[in-house]
Motif scaffolding. Structure first.
Motif, PDB file in Angstrom:
ATOM      1  N   PRO A 178      12.331   4.299   2.777  1.00 61.75           N
ATOM      2  CA  PRO A 178      11.716   3.420   3.780  1.00 61.75           C
ATOM      3  C   PRO A 178      10.213   3.231   3.635  1.00 61.75           C
ATOM      4  N   ILE A 179       9.520   4.177   3.001  1.00 59.04           N
ATOM      5  CA  ILE A 179       8.073   4.065   2.838  1.00 59.04           C
ATOM      6  C   ILE A 179       7.758   3.816   1.372  1.00 59.04           C
ATOM      7  N   ALA A 180       7.041   2.740   1.102  1.00 54.25           N
ATOM      8  CA  ALA A 180       6.684   2.375  -0.263  1.00 54.25           C
ATOM      9  C   ALA A 180       5.248   2.800  -0.546  1.00 54.25           C
ATOM     10  N   ILE A 181       5.089   3.668  -1.551  1.00 57.35           N
ATOM     11  CA  ILE A 181       3.761   4.015  -2.049  1.00 57.35           C
ATOM     12  C   ILE A 181       3.479   3.077  -3.214  1.00 57.35           C
ATOM     13  N   TRP A 182       2.601   2.119  -2.985  1.00 55.74           N
ATOM     14  CA  TRP A 182       2.393   1.046  -3.954  1.00 55.74           C
ATOM     15  C   TRP A 182       1.895   1.593  -5.291  1.00 55.74           C
ATOM     16  N   ASN A 183       2.510   1.103  -6.365  1.00 51.63           N
ATOM     17  CA  ASN A 183       2.090   1.358  -7.742  1.00 51.63           C
ATOM     18  C   ASN A 183       2.257   2.810  -8.193  1.00 51.63           C
ATOM     19  N   ARG A 184       2.557   3.716  -7.282  1.00 56.16           N
ATOM     20  CA  ARG A 184       2.741   5.129  -7.652  1.00 56.16           C
ATOM     21  C   ARG A 184       3.929   5.752  -6.920  1.00 56.16           C
ATOM     22  N   PRO A 185       5.053   5.065  -6.769  1.00 60.79           N
ATOM     23  CA  PRO A 185       6.127   5.641  -5.940  1.00 60.79           C
ATOM     24  C   PRO A 185       6.722   6.919  -6.505  1.00 60.79           C
ATOM     25  N   ASP A 186       6.662   7.102  -7.819  1.00 62.55           N
ATOM     26  CA  ASP A 186       7.278   8.269  -8.446  1.00 62.55           C
ATOM     27  C   ASP A 186       6.255   9.131  -9.164  1.00 62.55           C
ATOM     28  N   ASP A 187       5.001   9.049  -8.730  1.00 58.86           N
ATOM     29  CA  ASP A 187       3.939   9.854  -9.321  1.00 58.86           C
ATOM     30  C   ASP A 187       4.274  11.334  -9.188  1.00 58.86           C
ATOM     31  N   GLU A 188       4.006  12.089 -10.233  1.00 58.03           N
ATOM     32  CA  GLU A 188       4.295  13.522 -10.187  1.00 58.03           C
ATOM     33  C   GLU A 188       3.487  14.207  -9.092  1.00 58.03           C
ATOM     34  N   ASP A 189       2.266  13.707  -8.839  1.00 59.65           N
ATOM     35  CA  ASP A 189       1.437  14.242  -7.762  1.00 59.65           C
ATOM     36  C   ASP A 189       1.523  13.284  -6.573  1.00 59.65           C
ATOM     37  N   GLN A 190       2.491  13.518  -5.700  1.00 63.19           N
ATOM     38  CA  GLN A 190       2.716  12.616  -4.578  1.00 63.19           C
ATOM     39  C   GLN A 190       1.585  12.671  -3.550  1.00 63.19           C
ATOM     40  N   LEU A 191       0.901  13.802  -3.449  1.00 61.66           N
ATOM     41  CA  LEU A 191      -0.218  13.890  -2.516  1.00 61.66           C
ATOM     42  C   LEU A 191      -1.364  12.992  -2.981  1.00 61.66           C
ATOM     43  N   ARG A 192      -1.666  13.035  -4.256  1.00 67.55           N
ATOM     44  CA  ARG A 192      -2.706  12.174  -4.799  1.00 67.55           C
ATOM     45  C   ARG A 192      -2.313  10.705  -4.650  1.00 67.55           C
ATOM     46  N   ALA A 193      -1.048  10.398  -4.922  1.00 70.23           N
ATOM     47  CA  ALA A 193      -0.578   9.025  -4.791  1.00 70.23           C
ATOM     48  C   ALA A 193      -0.737   8.529  -3.360  1.00 70.23           C
ATOM     49  N   ALA A 194      -0.408   9.374  -2.394  1.00 68.49           N
ATOM     50  CA  ALA A 194      -0.508   8.979  -0.995  1.00 68.49           C
ATOM     51  C   ALA A 194      -1.954   8.826  -0.548  1.00 68.49           C
ATOM     52  N   ALA A 195      -2.879   9.496  -1.214  1.00 70.30           N
ATOM     53  CA  ALA A 195      -4.292   9.391  -0.857  1.00 70.30           C
ATOM     54  C   ALA A 195      -4.935   8.135  -1.431  1.00 70.30           C
ATOM     55  N   LEU A 196      -4.437   7.661  -2.584  1.00 77.12           N
ATOM     56  CA  LEU A 196      -5.110   6.586  -3.303  1.00 77.12           C
ATOM     57  C   LEU A 196      -4.406   5.232  -3.222  1.00 77.12           C
ATOM     58  N   SER A 197      -3.155   5.211  -2.819  1.00 77.26           N
ATOM     59  CA  SER A 197      -2.361   3.989  -2.888  1.00 77.26           C
ATOM     60  C   SER A 197      -2.296   3.258  -1.553  1.00 77.26           C
ATOM     61  N   ASP A 198      -2.001   1.970  -1.604  1.00 73.81           N
ATOM     62  CA  ASP A 198      -1.561   1.263  -0.412  1.00 73.81           C
ATOM     63  C   ASP A 198      -0.184   1.806  -0.038  1.00 73.81           C
ATOM     64  N   ILE A 199       0.100   1.860   1.248  1.00 76.42           N
ATOM     65  CA  ILE A 199       1.378   2.401   1.720  1.00 76.42           C
ATOM     66  C   ILE A 199       1.960   1.439   2.754  1.00 76.42           C
ATOM     67  N   LEU A 200       3.245   1.144   2.620  1.00 79.74           N
ATOM     68  CA  LEU A 200       3.931   0.206   3.514  1.00 79.74           C
ATOM     69  C   LEU A 200       5.107   0.873   4.192  1.00 79.74           C
ATOM     70  N   LEU A 201       5.194   0.705   5.511  1.00 80.97           N
ATOM     71  CA  LEU A 201       6.356   1.144   6.289  1.00 80.97           C
ATOM     72  C   LEU A 201       6.829  -0.013   7.155  1.00 80.97           C
ATOM     73  N   PRO A 202       7.918  -0.710   6.794  1.00 74.95           N
ATOM     74  CA  PRO A 202       8.488  -1.710   7.699  1.00 74.95           C
ATOM     75  C   PRO A 202       8.974  -1.023   8.975  1.00 74.95           C
ATOM     76  N   LEU A 203       8.673  -1.621  10.124  1.00 73.20           N
ATOM     77  CA  LEU A 203       9.054  -1.031  11.413  1.00 73.20           C
ATOM     78  C   LEU A 203      10.247  -1.732  12.045  1.00 73.20           C
ATOM     79  N   ASP A 204      10.338  -3.037  11.848  1.00 71.94           N
ATOM     80  CA  ASP A 204      11.470  -3.834  12.315  1.00 71.94           C
ATOM     81  C   ASP A 204      11.439  -5.129  11.518  1.00 71.94           C
TER      82      ASP A 204
END
Length: 316
Positions: A178-204
């Motif tokens: 449900p949450i898309a980490i732009w350009n780094r969805p499968d990065d080995e370092d998910q914490l770094r990816a979440a800090a540097l990437s755009d993030i999308l969560l559709p709500l409805d």
């Protein structure tokens, strides 16, 4: 997937009965109806085993607790009787804290995350000596350990970032990721990816949360704090594409808010090395304007669609 989240993409067809449309990626043009309780439900998926070999449901209980608190926050975001974008924005710190924890859980808990971790695992744990009844639970442990080790830091990263609450003219979808980490969805370092990437969560079907990364924020100081966003035209199509590209096995949408009426997938999605996919990963860049806080969008546009424009008629 959390039922309380899926209900926001469902049609209320009868008392306590909701209907979703699901499309499996391998049969994308064959949507079928399903209830929130009938999709992505796998008994024991988050069960684990303690160091003493005792089965436990601790992670599942954590998720249940988070969902109960988050449901209240989502009502604040989505249930204003007059406006599509709640006047109660930004959220209070306690509400933001709850939602950040829930978002962290959604990033870490998915089947895509588990497959990524299994694919990266160089040595499989030796579980041959365990009794058969706990064999499957032991296989879950690497994923559960990963969740426990990372959820606190990930929640803090998300909570500290600026958030945009947005309205999309285009109907949105969600998926088993449900949450898309732009350009780094499968990065080995998910914490770094979440800090540097755009993030999308559709709500409805028409509302979403968007966390702009450092590059997207740029020098626009309005994007360095919580703000509002209106995804018009091509931006809405891009949001659908990004959400589609990170799906693992299926996507989900409201029966009456079907993106396929105006959109078709035009990329192979984010590659899945665990399935032998080696194509190049799609990359996204988003530019958008901040929606004026003094303006809003009528709530009716969350359920209604503008009529199609009539073709221009020329007169002699």
């Amino acid at each position: 997937m959390p039922q309380m989240y899926l209900k926001h993409f469902a049609k209320h067809v009868a008392r306590r009965k909701y209907e979703l449309k699901v499309r499996r990626l391998d049969k994308i043009n064959e949507p079928f109806p399903v209830t929130p309780t009938g999709i992505a439900a796998e008994t024991g998926y988050y069960w684990g085993i303690s160091a003493e070999g005792v089965p436990h449901h601790a992670v599942e209980e954590l998720f249940t607790s988070l969902e109960g608190h988050t449901e209240t926050v989502l009502k604040v975001l989505l249930s204003d009787p007059d406006w599509a974008l709640t006047p109660h924005w930004p959220l209070r710190p306690d509400q933001r804290h709850v939602l950040a924890w829930w978002m962290a859980a959604q990033i870490l808990r998915t089947t895509r995350q588990r497959k990524r971790l299994t694919h990266l695992q160089t040595e499989a744990p030796d579980i041959t000596g365990l009794p058969q009844e706990v064999h499957t639970l032991a296989q879950n442990n690497p994923h559960l350990r990963y969740i426990v080790e990372n959820i606190v830091t990930l929640a803090l990263i998300l909570e500290a970032r600026p958030w945009a609450l947005g309205f999309s003219d285009m109907c949105l979808l969600t998926s088993d990721t449900p949450i898309a980490i732009w350009n780094r969805p499968d990065d080995e370092d998910q914490l770094r990816a979440a800090a540097l990437s755009d993030i999308l969560l559709p709500l409805d079907p028409h509302r979403f949360l968007f966390l702009p990364g450092p590059a997207t924020r740029g020098t626009d100081r309005r994007k360095h704090v919580d703000h509002l966003m209106h995804a018009e035209g091509a931006i809405g199509f891009a949001l659908v594409e990004v959400a589609y590209d990170v799906a693992d096995q299926f996507v989900i949408h409201h029966p009456e808010h079907d993106p396929w009426k105006h959109w078709k997938p035009n990329s192979p999605g984010q590659p899945k090395p665990w399935d032998g996919q080696t194509h190049s990963a799609p990359q996204y860049i988003l530019e958008y304007g901040v929606f004026p806080p003094s303006q809003n969008i009528e709530r009716r546009w969350t359920v209604e669609h503008p009529p199609p424009r009539s073709p221009a008629v020329s007169h002699p």
